[in-house]
Design a protein around this motif. Structure first.
Motif: not given
Length: 326
Positions: A53, A56, A268, A271-272
């Motif tokens: 992440e 990205k 998740d 990633r956050r």
């Protein structure tokens, strides 16, 4: 007309020169420190989700960030030392794996931003003032640990016929704070919970399961700790060996052959957490970034594991699962 062309040409030359100067400006390389209470191998799947992440979002190791990893290898007494080491290195930001690691980092610095990936009760343990206004230098994600413990106990009660006694694996020397709600739920469900503290190593876990057998428990659950996560394969194998139905806090236990999991999607959360890092490196202050709670909760059942221990899971329980492995 000639004058206009001359002006345009000069402007173009100046623009090119400015662009050349800008291109030569060195790119700032931010230093990020990671603290994890578990092992590098055991936590690899989660940190990989974080790095993907972050990539990205434009943050690449060796290009505009450098990363220093610190793993306590299951020894919580090493956390203050590891946090102090990162502070001495003058990192720009510290990312932590959970509550204990965040506490160690906060004790080591009040100025370096700290991003938690998955603290179970950040307000309760004194990491932040409130979720909406964390204050200080700590922000990040909460994994809803205490609330989900109660739900796991309810699922065990529904999944295992005539269940009366449940074993709960706890890390040695851990805090009892997250267990207050669980103990109350056990009383309401008319279940006896045997709390077993153990070191998360081969000898400690084998001894813990022998104790569970002696206490005649008929199912087990574990708390959400990085040490147990690192040893998830061993714990799952021992549950199978002693033929004990088990529910775990993360789906990665089921990936290793475990029976059931109910908990936050930690991929998740990680990633956050990368999004928080991105915002802070771009100038945001931790005190201004509200702590967010887990939004994705998964219930996974492994029927292969159920068959191996001779357990038939009721249809009403199967219907509630997000995923059933056949």
């Amino acid at each position: 007309m000639k004058r206009k062309i001359t002006v345009l040409a000069l402007s173009a030359m100046l623009f090119a020169l400015c662009g050349s100067v800008d291109a030569q400006q060195p790119v700032k390389i931010f230093r990020i420190g990671f603290i994890d209470s578990g092992t590098a191998a055991g936590s690899a799947v989660l940190w990989e989700a974080f790095r993907q992440e972050l990539s990205k979002l434009g943050w690449i190791e060796g290009k505009n960030i450098t990363v220093g990893y610190r793993f306590a290898e299951g020894k919580s007494d090493r956390l203050p030392e590891l946090a102090a080491d990162l502070v001495r290195l003058k990192v720009d930001l510290i990312v932590t794996s959970g509550g204990p690691t965040a506490l160690a980092a906060k004790s080591a610095t009040t100025t370096i931003p700290i991003v938690m990936t998955s603290a179970a009760d950040p307000v309760g343990i004194g990491l932040i003032a409130s979720l909406a206004r964390p204050g200080g230098n700590v922000t990040g994600l909460s994994s809803l640990g205490a609330e989900l413990n109660t739900k796991r106990l309810e699922i065990l009660k529904d999944a295992v016929p005539k269940l009366a006694r449940v074993g709960l694996l706890l890390p040695a020397g851990g805090s009892g704070r997250p267990l207050k709600e669980l103990r109350a739920a056990a009383q309401a469900l008319k279940l006896k919970v045997e709390e077993i503290e153990t070191q998360a190593d081969a000898k400690g876990l084998e001894s813990a399961f022998q104790t569970l057998k002696q206490k005649q428990v008929k199912a087990i659950m574990t708390t959400t700790t990085r040490n147990f996560f690192a040893e998830r394969k061993r714990i799952v194998e021992l549950a199978g060996k002693y033929r004990l139905p088990a529910i775990y806090p993360q789906k990665e236990f089921v990936d290793e052959g475990g029976l059931m999991s109910y908990g936050a999607d930690f991929d998740d959360l990680y990633r956050r957490a990368a999004v928080y890092v991105d915002k802070i490196l771009k100038g945001a202050k931790p005190a201004d970034l509200p702590v967010q709670q887990a939004t994705k909760v998964e219930f996974v059942i492994n029927l292969k594991a159920a068959k191996q221990i001779g357990l038939t899971i009721p249809v009403r329980v199967l219907e509630r699962a997000n995923k059933v492995i056949k």
